[in-house]
Write an enzyme that holds these catalytic residues in place. Structure first.
Site: not given
Ligand code: NAP
Ligand code: MG
Length: 495
Positions: A189, A243, A247, A264, A298, A397
C-alpha cells in the site's frame, strides 16, 4: 551510471496516467470505481489518477497473495530462482531508469538528481537481494544422542508493506527485495501522495517473470486501504515506515491478529561535532543531511550538537551556507524541491512559527525561487540556534528543511544531549580522536552511528532501524532477511 533525465521529461512524465491496482497479475480499477487525483507538489496541478481502494480491494489482493504463496509456481520455486527474478527486476528498473526517476521526481517534488539517486538505489536493492536469496540457510544443532536437529528459515507468508511518500521507490525496494528473497508474497500500500512508481514497479515485476499474485499493489487512503490491510486476518506480517502515531495504529491492528511487525518510525538524529573535527569535511555533509529531499528523510540529521569552542565558527559557516540555499520546482533540480503536500508544508511552517514565537533565534534562512509556481508547497530552509533542548523543535520530527543547533561541553554532555529525545535512528560523530570515536559509537542510542560521515538514507547493505520511538526490527542488508522470515526447528529422532 544513469544519465539524468531532462527537465522537460520531468515536467510531463506520467501525464494523464490512470493508475490501476495490480492484483493477481492484472491491472484493475477499485471495485467501487473510485479514484484519487494525483498532483505534483511543484505546482499543485493534477496530472493523473490512482484507484481509491477499500476493504474489498484489499481482500482481493490478500487472497491473490495467499494463493500465490500456497499453491502457485512461487511456492515451489528454488531460492536461486527467486534470486534470478529479483535480479531481472533490477535490470528492468535499469532499462526504465530515466522514466522512473522523472516520475518519482514529478510525483513527490524531489529534485531530479534525487530521483536518479533513488532509482539507482532501487536497482541495487533488487540486485543485492537477488544475490542474497540463495545464501540464507539454517543450521544443524548438536542435540541428544539419537537425534538430529536442524533449523530452516521459512517465509512468513503474505507480507503487507505500508510505504510512505518520502522515498517511495527506495522503501518499496527495500521491503520487496528482502520479503521476496525469502519467499514471501507481497501486498504493497503506497502513500496516496506517491503511488505511481510503485504501480510501475509492479508492472515491471510481471514483465520480469514474477508469477501472478506474488507482487500486488493496492493504492488508496491510509485510513481506508491502509487500515484494511494492516488489520487483515490473512496477512502474516506487516512492515511499515512512517510516523510514530500511524505506527501505533498499525501495530494495534496487527496485534488483533497477533502478527509480527517491523516499524521504522523516523528520528531526530544528531550530528555531534567535536572541536577537533575536520570542519571543512563536515560542513557540506551537515548541510546535505538536512536539506536532502527537503528534510523529508527519516534519517535526516536534524540536530547539530557543537562543542562550545567551535560553536560560533560552525554556526556562522552553516548560516552562510543556509542563506545560499533555494527551493525550486523538481524540474529545476535545485538544492531542494517543494514539500510533499499542503498539510506537510503547513505543519513545517507551524514548527518554524512556534519556534520563533518561543524566542529561538533564526540564524539564517534560505529562499524560495521567485518564479516557483504559486500552487506548489515550498518552504525555505531555516537554521535555528541555540535551541532549547526541551522545546518541541528540539524533540519532535519536523520533516522539513529546518536545522537546530545546540552547544555542548565535553563527551558526557554530548551523549546526554544526543540521547535527549525519544527517537534513536541515526547519529553522526565528527572527531579525529580514535578513543572518542569508539566511546561515542557505543554510548549514543541509535540504530546507525556514522563516524566522520553521514548517510541520510544511504547504504543498502547496512542494517537500519531504530531504538525507542524510532521503532523496532531491522531493514536493509542481510539483517532484513531475518525479519522477513522465521526459524523453523526440525527434530529427527532416529534412535
Ligand atoms: P503516515 O500517516 O505515517 O503515512 C505513512 C503511510 O501510512 C502512508 O502509506 C499512509 O497512507 C499510511 N497510513 C496512514 N494512516 C494509516 C492507517 N490508519 N492504517 C494504515 N496505514 C495508514 O505519515 P503522514 O501523515 O504522511 O506524515 C506525517 C508525519 O509522519 C511527517 O511529518 C513525518 O514526521 C512522519 N513521516 C515519517 C516518515 C519516515 O520515513 N520515517 C515518512 C513519512 C512521514 P496515506 O498517505 O495514503 O494516508
Ligand atoms: Mg504526488
Amino acid at each position: 551510471m544513469l544519465t539524468q533525465p531532462d527537465s522537460d521529461l520531468a515536467r510531463r512524465v506520467g501525464e494523464g496516467t490512470k493508475g490501476r491496482n495490480v492484483i493477481g497479475g492484472a491491472p484493475v480499477m477499485a471495485q467501487s470505481g473510485a479514484t484519487l487525483d494525483v498532483a505534483s507538489p511543484s505546482d499543485g496541478a493534477v496530472f493523473a489518477t490512482i484507484a481509491r481502494s477499500e476493504a474489498a480491494d484489499v481482500d482481493a489482493a490478500v487472497a491473490a497473495a495467499r494463493a500465490a504463496f500456497e499453491t502457485g509456481p512461487w511456492a515451489k520455486m528454488a531460492a536461486a530462482g527467486r534470486g534470478r527474478l529479483l535480479s531481472r527486476l533490477g535490470e528492468r528498473i535499469a532499462d526504465h531508469a530515466g522514466e522512473l526517476a522523472a516520475l518519482e521526481s514529478r510525483d513527490t517534488g524531489k529534485p531530479l538528481r534525487q530521483g536518479v539517486a533513488d532509482v539507482t538505489a532501487t536497482e541495487r536493492y533488487f540486485e543485492y537481494y537477488g544475490g542474497a536469496a540463495d545464501k540464507v540457510h539454517g543450521e544443524q544443532i548438536p542435540f541428544l544422542d539419537g537425534y538430529t536437529a536442524l533449523t530452516m528459515r521459512e517465509p512468513h507468508g503474505v507480507v503487507a508493506g505500508i510505504i510512505p511518500w518520502n522515498y517511495p521507490l527506495q522503501i518499496l525496494a527495500r521491503v520487496a527485495g528482502a520479503a521476496l528473497a525469502m519467499g514471501n508474497t507481497l501486498v504493497i500500500k503506497p502513500a496516496e501522495d506517491a503511488s505511481l512508481t510503485a504501480l510501475r514497479v509492479a508492472e515491471l515485476a510481471l514483465e520480469a517473470g514474477f508469477p501472478d499474485g506474488v507482487f500486488n499493489v493496492v493504492t488508496g487512503l491510509g485510513a481506508e486501504a491502509g487500515a484494511a490491510l494492516s488489520a487483515h486476518p490473512d496477512v502474516d506480517y506487516v512492515t511499515f515506515t512512517g510516523s510514530p502515531a500511524t505506527g501505533t495504529a498499525i501495530q494495534a491492528a496487527a496485534a488483533q491478529n497477533n502478527r509480527g511487525v517491523t516499524m521504522e518510525l523516523g528520528g531526530k538524529s544528531p550530528q555531534i561535532v567535536f572541536a577537533d573535527a575536520d570542519l571543512e569535511a563536515a560542513m557540506p555533509v551537515l548541510v546535505n543531511a538536512i536539506i536532502q529531499n527537503g528534510g523529508q528523510t527519516c534519517s535526516a540529521g536534524s540536530r547539530i550538537l557543537i562543542e562550545r569552542p567551535v560553536y560560533e565558527d560552525v554556526a556562522s559557516e552553516l548560516a552562510a551556507r543556509f542563506a545560499a540555499l533555494t527551493a525550486e520546482p523538481h524540474w529545476a533540480d535545485a538544492d531542494l524541491g517543494p514539500l510533499i503536500n499542503a498539510r506537510q508544508a503547513e505543519r513545517v511552517a507551524g514548527f518554524v512559527a512556534d519556534a520563533r514565537a518561543a524566542g529561538i533565534a533564526v540564524l539564517a534562512e534560505g529562499s524560495v525561487a521567485a518564479d516557483a509556481p504559486a500552487g506548489g508547497h515550498y518552504q525555505a530552509p531555516v537554521l535555528f540556534g541555540t535551541v532549547d533542548p526541551q522545546s518541541d523543535l528540539a524533540r519532535e520530527e519536523v520533516f522539513g528543511p529546518v536545522l537546530s543547533l545546540f552547544a555542548f561541553d565535553g563527551e558526557d554532555d554530548a551523549v546526554r544531549l544526543a540521547n535527549a529525545t525519544d527517537f534513536g535512528l541515526v547519529a553522526g560523530v565528527w572527531t579525529k580522536d580514535g578513543g572518542r570515536q569508539h566511546r561515542m559509537a557505543k554510548r549514543v542510542r541509535a540504530g546507525q552511528v556514522y563516524v566522520n560521515g553521514y548517510g541520510a538514507g544511504g547504504g543498502i547493505e547496512l542494517p537500519f532501524g531504530g531504538f525507542k520511538r524510532s521503532g523496532h526490527g531491522r531493514e536493509k542488508g542481510f539483517e532484513a532477511l531475518k525479519d522477513m522470515s522465521a526459524t523453523k526447528t526440525v527434530i529427527f529422532n532416529h534412535g
